[in-house]
Scaffold this motif. Sequence first.
Motif, PDB file in Angstrom:
ATOM      1  N   GLU A   1      64.019  77.485   7.746  1.00  0.00           N
ATOM      2  CA  GLU A   1      65.209  78.281   8.000  1.00  0.00           C
ATOM      3  C   GLU A   1      66.066  77.604   9.057  1.00  0.00           C
ATOM      4  O   GLU A   1      65.602  76.775   9.817  1.00  0.00           O
ATOM      5  CB  GLU A   1      64.813  79.672   8.497  1.00  0.00           C
ATOM      6  N   ASP A   2      67.329  77.989   9.094  1.00  0.00           N
ATOM      7  CA  ASP A   2      68.261  77.384  10.030  1.00  0.00           C
ATOM      8  C   ASP A   2      68.011  77.929  11.432  1.00  0.00           C
ATOM      9  O   ASP A   2      68.763  78.759  11.930  1.00  0.00           O
ATOM     10  CB  ASP A   2      69.696  77.654   9.588  1.00  0.00           C
ATOM     11  N   GLN A   3      66.933  77.481  12.033  1.00  0.00           N
ATOM     12  CA  GLN A   3      66.619  77.866  13.392  1.00  0.00           C
ATOM     13  C   GLN A   3      66.613  76.618  14.248  1.00  0.00           C
ATOM     14  O   GLN A   3      66.336  75.537  13.781  1.00  0.00           O
ATOM     15  CB  GLN A   3      65.258  78.550  13.477  1.00  0.00           C
ATOM     16  N   SER A   4      66.936  76.804  15.500  1.00  0.00           N
ATOM     17  CA  SER A   4      66.922  75.666  16.397  1.00  0.00           C
ATOM     18  C   SER A   4      66.052  76.004  17.599  1.00  0.00           C
ATOM     19  O   SER A   4      65.736  77.156  17.857  1.00  0.00           O
ATOM     20  CB  SER A   4      68.338  75.312  16.835  1.00  0.00           C
ATOM     21  N   THR A   5      65.702  74.991  18.322  1.00  0.00           N
ATOM     22  CA  THR A   5      64.881  75.178  19.502  1.00  0.00           C
ATOM     23  C   THR A   5      65.765  75.520  20.690  1.00  0.00           C
ATOM     24  O   THR A   5      66.727  74.821  20.973  1.00  0.00           O
ATOM     25  CB  THR A   5      64.073  73.906  19.809  1.00  0.00           C
ATOM     26  N   GLY A   6      65.433  76.606  21.341  1.00  0.00           N
ATOM     27  CA  GLY A   6      66.104  77.008  22.564  1.00  0.00           C
ATOM     28  C   GLY A   6      65.080  77.087  23.683  1.00  0.00           C
ATOM     29  O   GLY A   6      63.875  76.997  23.448  1.00  0.00           O
ATOM     30  N   TYR A   7      65.545  77.255  24.877  1.00  0.00           N
ATOM     31  CA  TYR A   7      64.655  77.282  26.034  1.00  0.00           C
ATOM     32  C   TYR A   7      64.958  78.517  26.874  1.00  0.00           C
ATOM     33  O   TYR A   7      66.119  78.832  27.130  1.00  0.00           O
ATOM     34  CB  TYR A   7      64.837  76.010  26.869  1.00  0.00           C
ATOM     35  N   ILE A   8      63.899  79.223  27.284  1.00  0.00           N
ATOM     36  CA  ILE A   8      64.052  80.374  28.175  1.00  0.00           C
ATOM     37  C   ILE A   8      63.200  80.138  29.415  1.00  0.00           C
ATOM     38  O   ILE A   8      62.224  79.390  29.382  1.00  0.00           O
ATOM     39  CB  ILE A   8      63.644  81.697  27.484  1.00  0.00           C
ATOM     40  N   PHE A   9      63.600  80.768  30.514  1.00  0.00           N
ATOM     41  CA  PHE A   9      62.861  80.638  31.760  1.00  0.00           C
ATOM     42  C   PHE A   9      62.019  81.895  31.917  1.00  0.00           C
ATOM     43  O   PHE A   9      62.528  82.970  32.211  1.00  0.00           O
ATOM     44  CB  PHE A   9      63.833  80.464  32.932  1.00  0.00           C
ATOM     45  N   GLU A  10      60.714  81.766  31.686  1.00  0.00           N
ATOM     46  CA  GLU A  10      59.794  82.901  31.720  1.00  0.00           C
ATOM     47  C   GLU A  10      58.650  82.596  32.673  1.00  0.00           C
ATOM     48  O   GLU A  10      58.002  81.564  32.576  1.00  0.00           O
ATOM     49  CB  GLU A  10      59.242  83.166  30.314  1.00  0.00           C
ATOM     50  N   ASN A  11      58.395  83.517  33.608  1.00  0.00           N
ATOM     51  CA  ASN A  11      57.297  83.373  34.573  1.00  0.00           C
ATOM     52  C   ASN A  11      57.348  82.039  35.320  1.00  0.00           C
ATOM     53  O   ASN A  11      56.363  81.328  35.448  1.00  0.00           O
ATOM     54  CB  ASN A  11      55.941  83.541  33.892  1.00  0.00           C
ATOM     55  N   ASN A  12      58.532  81.681  35.793  1.00  0.00           N
ATOM     56  CA  ASN A  12      58.768  80.463  36.584  1.00  0.00           C
ATOM     57  C   ASN A  12      58.485  79.173  35.828  1.00  0.00           C
ATOM     58  O   ASN A  12      58.236  78.136  36.440  1.00  0.00           O
ATOM     59  CB  ASN A  12      57.959  80.496  37.887  1.00  0.00           C
ATOM     60  N   THR A  13      58.494  79.206  34.487  1.00  0.00           N
ATOM     61  CA  THR A  13      58.342  77.993  33.691  1.00  0.00           C
ATOM     62  C   THR A  13      59.292  78.063  32.501  1.00  0.00           C
ATOM     63  O   THR A  13      59.682  79.142  32.067  1.00  0.00           O
ATOM     64  CB  THR A  13      56.903  77.826  33.146  1.00  0.00           C
ATOM     65  N   TRP A  14      59.656  76.904  31.977  1.00  0.00           N
ATOM     66  CA  TRP A  14      60.503  76.841  30.793  1.00  0.00           C
ATOM     67  C   TRP A  14      59.631  76.945  29.564  1.00  0.00           C
ATOM     68  O   TRP A  14      58.581  76.319  29.468  1.00  0.00           O
ATOM     69  CB  TRP A  14      61.308  75.544  30.779  1.00  0.00           C
ATOM     70  N   ARG A  15      60.076  77.719  28.602  1.00  0.00           N
ATOM     71  CA  ARG A  15      59.349  77.940  27.356  1.00  0.00           C
ATOM     72  C   ARG A  15      60.297  77.698  26.186  1.00  0.00           C
ATOM     73  O   ARG A  15      61.460  78.090  26.231  1.00  0.00           O
ATOM     74  CB  ARG A  15      58.834  79.371  27.327  1.00  0.00           C
ATOM     75  N   THR A  16      59.793  77.072  25.126  1.00  0.00           N
ATOM     76  CA  THR A  16      60.616  76.854  23.941  1.00  0.00           C
ATOM     77  C   THR A  16      60.504  78.058  23.011  1.00  0.00           C
ATOM     78  O   THR A  16      59.440  78.666  22.897  1.00  0.00           O
ATOM     79  CB  THR A  16      60.190  75.592  23.176  1.00  0.00           C
ATOM     80  N   VAL A  17      61.616  78.393  22.375  1.00  0.00           N
ATOM     81  CA  VAL A  17      61.641  79.449  21.367  1.00  0.00           C
ATOM     82  C   VAL A  17      62.434  78.959  20.166  1.00  0.00           C
ATOM     83  O   VAL A  17      63.385  78.196  20.308  1.00  0.00           O
ATOM     84  CB  VAL A  17      62.270  80.761  21.909  1.00  0.00           C
ATOM     85  N   GLN A  18      62.022  79.378  18.982  1.00  0.00           N
ATOM     86  CA  GLN A  18      62.747  79.076  17.754  1.00  0.00           C
ATOM     87  C   GLN A  18      63.638  80.270  17.448  1.00  0.00           C
ATOM     88  O   GLN A  18      63.136  81.370  17.207  1.00  0.00           O
ATOM     89  CB  GLN A  18      61.784  78.825  16.591  1.00  0.00           C
ATOM     90  N   VAL A  19      64.945  80.076  17.523  1.00  0.00           N
ATOM     91  CA  VAL A  19      65.879  81.188  17.364  1.00  0.00           C
ATOM     92  C   VAL A  19      67.123  80.716  16.621  1.00  0.00           C
ATOM     93  O   VAL A  19      67.557  79.574  16.778  1.00  0.00           O
ATOM     94  CB  VAL A  19      66.233  81.794  18.743  1.00  0.00           C
ATOM     95  N   ASP A  20      67.667  81.602  15.785  1.00  0.00           N
ATOM     96  CA  ASP A  20      68.914  81.323  15.077  1.00  0.00           C
ATOM     97  C   ASP A  20      70.009  82.124  15.763  1.00  0.00           C
ATOM     98  O   ASP A  20      70.181  83.309  15.503  1.00  0.00           O
ATOM     99  CB  ASP A  20      68.793  81.711  13.605  1.00  0.00           C
ATOM    100  N   CYS A  21      70.739  81.493  16.659  1.00  0.00           N
ATOM    101  CA  CYS A  21      71.791  82.182  17.410  1.00  0.00           C
ATOM    102  C   CYS A  21      73.079  82.304  16.606  1.00  0.00           C
ATOM    103  O   CYS A  21      73.927  83.119  16.933  1.00  0.00           O
ATOM    104  CB  CYS A  21      72.073  81.430  18.712  1.00  0.00           C
TER     105      CYS A  21
END
Length: 88
Positions: free
Chosen positions: A28-48
């Motif tokens: 699917e047309d999803q891209s990798t994004g990054y969120i700041f969770e619990n003082n660390t960066w985490r990757t998420v697959q999201v279609d914005c």
Amino acid sequence: MKLRKLMLPMMAFVCAIGMAFASANVVEDQSTGYIFENNTWRTVQVDCGEGELNCRVKLQGDDTIYQVFEADLTTPTKGNASQPIMVD
């Protein structure tokens, strides 16, 4: 006869390679994004989507809303959703 013994396996190999590309799963047309969770960066697959609104996500089982960032971790990702997008 010798030509057949060589050509038949080569043709089978070429056909197998062609079928491997023809049956590849389409993601699917999803891209990798990054969120700041619990003082660390985490990757998420999201279609914005495409738009001018800040892309935000909400993790399942968590009521916190996170801003999605690009790979440089400073540029907010833009999208078209006015509400946070649920992700796993």
